[in-house]
Design a protein around this motif. Sequence first.
Motif, PDB file in Angstrom:
ATOM      1  N   THR A   3       6.687   3.131  -7.306  1.00  0.00           N
ATOM      2  CA  THR A   3       7.339   3.325  -6.006  1.00  0.00           C
ATOM      3  C   THR A   3       6.563   4.308  -5.141  1.00  0.00           C
ATOM      4  N   VAL A   4       6.113   5.406  -5.741  1.00  0.00           N
ATOM      5  CA  VAL A   4       5.333   6.404  -4.998  1.00  0.00           C
ATOM      6  C   VAL A   4       4.017   5.807  -4.529  1.00  0.00           C
ATOM      7  N   PHE A   5       3.323   5.117  -5.413  1.00  0.00           N
ATOM      8  CA  PHE A   5       2.039   4.504  -5.051  1.00  0.00           C
ATOM      9  C   PHE A   5       2.223   3.526  -3.891  1.00  0.00           C
ATOM     10  N   ARG A   6       3.276   2.710  -3.970  1.00  0.00           N
ATOM     11  CA  ARG A   6       3.527   1.722  -2.918  1.00  0.00           C
ATOM     12  C   ARG A   6       3.764   2.401  -1.578  1.00  0.00           C
ATOM     13  N   GLU A   7       4.636   3.413  -1.570  1.00  0.00           N
ATOM     14  CA  GLU A   7       4.967   4.087  -0.304  1.00  0.00           C
ATOM     15  C   GLU A   7       3.739   4.761   0.300  1.00  0.00           C
ATOM     16  N   LEU A   8       2.947   5.419  -0.536  1.00  0.00           N
ATOM     17  CA  LEU A   8       1.766   6.099  -0.021  1.00  0.00           C
ATOM     18  C   LEU A   8       0.725   5.106   0.484  1.00  0.00           C
ATOM     19  N   ALA A   9       0.582   3.981  -0.186  1.00  0.00           N
ATOM     20  CA  ALA A   9      -0.368   2.966   0.268  1.00  0.00           C
ATOM     21  C   ALA A   9       0.035   2.413   1.638  1.00  0.00           C
ATOM     22  N   LEU A  10       1.329   2.172   1.807  1.00  0.00           N
ATOM     23  CA  LEU A  10       1.800   1.660   3.095  1.00  0.00           C
ATOM     24  C   LEU A  10       1.631   2.695   4.202  1.00  0.00           C
ATOM     25  N   GLU A  11       1.936   3.942   3.890  1.00  0.00           N
ATOM     26  CA  GLU A  11       1.788   4.999   4.888  1.00  0.00           C
ATOM     27  C   GLU A  11       0.317   5.179   5.276  1.00  0.00           C
ATOM     28  N   ALA A  12      -0.563   5.164   4.274  1.00  0.00           N
ATOM     29  CA  ALA A  12      -1.995   5.268   4.549  1.00  0.00           C
ATOM     30  C   ALA A  12      -2.485   4.054   5.344  1.00  0.00           C
ATOM     31  N   GLY A  13      -1.947   2.889   5.018  1.00  0.00           N
ATOM     32  CA  GLY A  13      -2.339   1.681   5.744  1.00  0.00           C
ATOM     33  C   GLY A  13      -1.976   1.755   7.216  1.00  0.00           C
ATOM     34  N   ASP A  14      -0.807   2.314   7.522  1.00  0.00           N
ATOM     35  CA  ASP A  14      -0.410   2.487   8.926  1.00  0.00           C
ATOM     36  C   ASP A  14      -1.398   3.393   9.663  1.00  0.00           C
ATOM     37  N   LYS A  15      -1.784   4.484   9.003  1.00  0.00           N
ATOM     38  CA  LYS A  15      -2.724   5.420   9.619  1.00  0.00           C
ATOM     39  C   LYS A  15      -4.090   4.765   9.822  1.00  0.00           C
ATOM     40  N   ILE A  16      -4.538   4.012   8.831  1.00  0.00           N
ATOM     41  CA  ILE A  16      -5.823   3.314   8.939  1.00  0.00           C
ATOM     42  C   ILE A  16      -5.808   2.330  10.104  1.00  0.00           C
ATOM     43  N   MET A  17      -4.712   1.593  10.252  1.00  0.00           N
ATOM     44  CA  MET A  17      -4.645   0.580  11.309  1.00  0.00           C
ATOM     45  C   MET A  17      -4.584   1.210  12.695  1.00  0.00           C
ATOM     46  N   GLU A  18      -4.011   2.404  12.820  1.00  0.00           N
ATOM     47  CA  GLU A  18      -4.043   3.108  14.109  1.00  0.00           C
ATOM     48  C   GLU A  18      -5.480   3.313  14.561  1.00  0.00           C
ATOM     49  N   ILE A  19      -6.330   3.714  13.638  1.00  0.00           N
ATOM     50  CA  ILE A  19      -7.735   3.976  13.965  1.00  0.00           C
ATOM     51  C   ILE A  19      -8.491   2.659  14.120  1.00  0.00           C
ATOM     52  N   TYR A  20      -8.200   1.691  13.275  1.00  0.00           N
ATOM     53  CA  TYR A  20      -8.854   0.384  13.324  1.00  0.00           C
ATOM     54  C   TYR A  20      -8.617  -0.311  14.670  1.00  0.00           C
ATOM     55  N   ASP A  21      -7.410  -0.155  15.203  1.00  0.00           N
ATOM     56  CA  ASP A  21      -7.044  -0.828  16.445  1.00  0.00           C
ATOM     57  C   ASP A  21      -7.462  -0.051  17.694  1.00  0.00           C
TER      58      ASP A  21
END
Length: 260
Positions: A3-21
């Motif tokens: 559960t922790v790994f999943r939540e952190l991956a999703l949160e990191a993914g949101d941050k990555i996509m902010e920069i990607y976009d």
Amino acid sequence: MATVFRELALEAGDKIMEIYDADDFEVRAKSDDSPVTAADEAADALISAGIRAAFPNVLLVTEEQADTHGESASNFIIVDPLDGTKEFIKRRGDFTVNIAYVENGIPVRGVVYAPAKGRMFYTGADGQTVEEVGPFDRKKQGLTKPIRVKTPDNASLVVVASKSHRDQATDDYISKYQTTDMTGAGSSLKFCLVAAGEADLYPRLGRTMEWDTAAGHAVLNGAGGAVVRFDDHSPLTYGKPIYENPFFIAYAPGVELKSA
């Protein structure tokens, strides 16, 4: 842990996509000449803080913190906050967030999240791998489906190989097999394609580090697949000096592995 790994991956993914976009982002070279971006660093800071808060007594090894590369333990968490930086820079979408837990040399838990592709794979508490179907909510698990490697047909194999690190040696090795399809993918998505039954074989004849492979390896293990060393076909293990891998082969059992 899952559960922790999943939540952190999703949160990191949101941050990555902010920069990607964004219209533009800075690319710098690390000491080994590999590229790094603000997305790598932001995702690493976020994941590292979350892991250390949730698991303060477990060693954390992460690509972006060189001081962790000299530490070792029987059990550890290993992170690549943005695997496939070259794909990210080229805006090709084949990049992932990788978080894994290694126990006595074996990756037993892992999450691989490809935010630009909208695909997420992880091992549950029972060690079985699922793919979660988006849209994703960090606080609430969505619809999941168990995934499993397929039974390969050695007369008609589907092979997946690196987009950014393909070379003649890899092509020569792949030519030893009877293939019906060849697909390219970046980052640890290649493990996930084998795990999901979308490919049979992923050979890697090039340098990788354990943070590149541990999460994908865990996902493949939990789907019934395997990863072995290229040289002697013995199991690929983790916790090696400086966390460097030998060449390896990821595959669905039943593939008749060829020698080098």
